[in-house]
Design a protein around this motif. Structure first.
Motif, PDB file in Angstrom:
ATOM      1  N   ALA A   8       0.833  -1.206   0.000  1.00 40.54           N
ATOM      2  CA  ALA A   8       0.000   0.000   0.000  1.00 40.54           C
ATOM      3  C   ALA A   8       0.868   1.256   0.000  1.00 40.54           C
ATOM      4  N   ALA A   9       1.990   1.206   0.712  1.00 44.07           N
ATOM      5  CA  ALA A   9       2.909   2.342   0.716  1.00 44.07           C
ATOM      6  C   ALA A   9       3.476   2.584  -0.676  1.00 44.07           C
ATOM      7  N   ALA A  10       3.743   1.503  -1.406  1.00 42.31           N
ATOM      8  CA  ALA A  10       4.267   1.652  -2.773  1.00 42.31           C
ATOM      9  C   ALA A  10       3.234   2.304  -3.685  1.00 42.31           C
ATOM     10  N   VAL A  11       1.986   1.880  -3.597  1.00 44.83           N
ATOM     11  CA  VAL A  11       0.926   2.459  -4.427  1.00 44.83           C
ATOM     12  C   VAL A  11       0.744   3.942  -4.098  1.00 44.83           C
ATOM     13  N   GLY A  12       0.661   4.251  -2.820  1.00 44.73           N
ATOM     14  CA  GLY A  12       0.514   5.649  -2.408  1.00 44.73           C
ATOM     15  C   GLY A  12       1.701   6.490  -2.817  1.00 44.73           C
ATOM     16  N   PHE A  13       2.895   5.938  -2.633  1.00 41.54           N
ATOM     17  CA  PHE A  13       4.104   6.668  -2.999  1.00 41.54           C
ATOM     18  C   PHE A  13       4.125   6.971  -4.490  1.00 41.54           C
ATOM     19  N   LEU A  14       3.770   6.003  -5.318  1.00 43.75           N
ATOM     20  CA  LEU A  14       3.770   6.216  -6.769  1.00 43.75           C
ATOM     21  C   LEU A  14       2.747   7.277  -7.178  1.00 43.75           C
ATOM     22  N   ALA A  15       1.596   7.281  -6.526  1.00 46.41           N
ATOM     23  CA  ALA A  15       0.603   8.327  -6.809  1.00 46.41           C
ATOM     24  C   ALA A  15       1.148   9.692  -6.400  1.00 46.41           C
ATOM     25  N   GLY A  16       1.742   9.769  -5.230  1.00 47.25           N
ATOM     26  CA  GLY A  16       2.340  11.022  -4.776  1.00 47.25           C
ATOM     27  C   GLY A  16       3.494  11.455  -5.670  1.00 47.25           C
TER      28      GLY A  16
END
Length: 159
Positions: free
Chosen positions: A38-46
């Motif tokens: 989930a951190a990877a998905v959020g980080f990529l969006a950010g």
């Protein structure tokens, strides 16, 4: 106001917008995917948000004339940022037992510092020599902010 302080403030605003998307996705997806994916998905969006917005608002102009090289370097900065985030979340949440949100806040501070300093060193160079497509010094470092906006705002990079 010194240019570095102005850039930091503008980049902080851009990073704040990206943080909302990043952290929202982390909190929403962590129960479904686990906190590291989930951190990877959020980080990529950010990262996507920061790439677009920092190119338009945070830095004066690129030192690197080649869009391909600029985006490859931006991606490299992002990969290092993601690895820092993952390492810190693993250490704080999985090893130390810190709740996810406080761990995310601490990790975000470290990743913000990395991203700002790396991007500023590579991309904020209105007065510095630029690097062109062939890897040689060129004149794009002296481009103004209006010329950067004409090319779609993707002239600098990311949080």
């Amino acid at each position: 106001m010194p240019p570095a302080v102005a850039e930091l403030l503008r980049y902080g605003g851009v990073a704040g917008v990206a943080f909302v998307a990043d952290t929202g996705l982390l909190l929403w997806l962590s129960g479904r995917l686990g906190h590291l994916p989930a951190a990877a998905v959020g980080f990529l969006a950010g990262l996507a948000i920061t790439t677009v917005l920092s190119g338009r608002f945070a830095f004066r102009g690129p030192r690197i004339g080649s869009p391909v090289l600029r985006h490859l370097l931006s991606a490299a900065i992002g990969v290092v940022g993601l690895l820092l985030l993952w390492a810190m979340l693993w250490l704080l949440v999985d090893v130390r037992g810190v709740p996810l949100l406080p761990a995310k806040l601490v990790a975000t501070g470290v990743v913000f510092a990395w991203n700002f300093l790396a991007r500023r060193a590579l991309f904020a160079g209105a007065s510095a020599a630029s690097i062109d497509d062939d890897g040689t010094a060129g004149a794009a470092g002296g481009r103004d902010r209006d010329s950067d906006r004409r090319d779609g705002g993707l002239t600098s990079s990311v949080v």
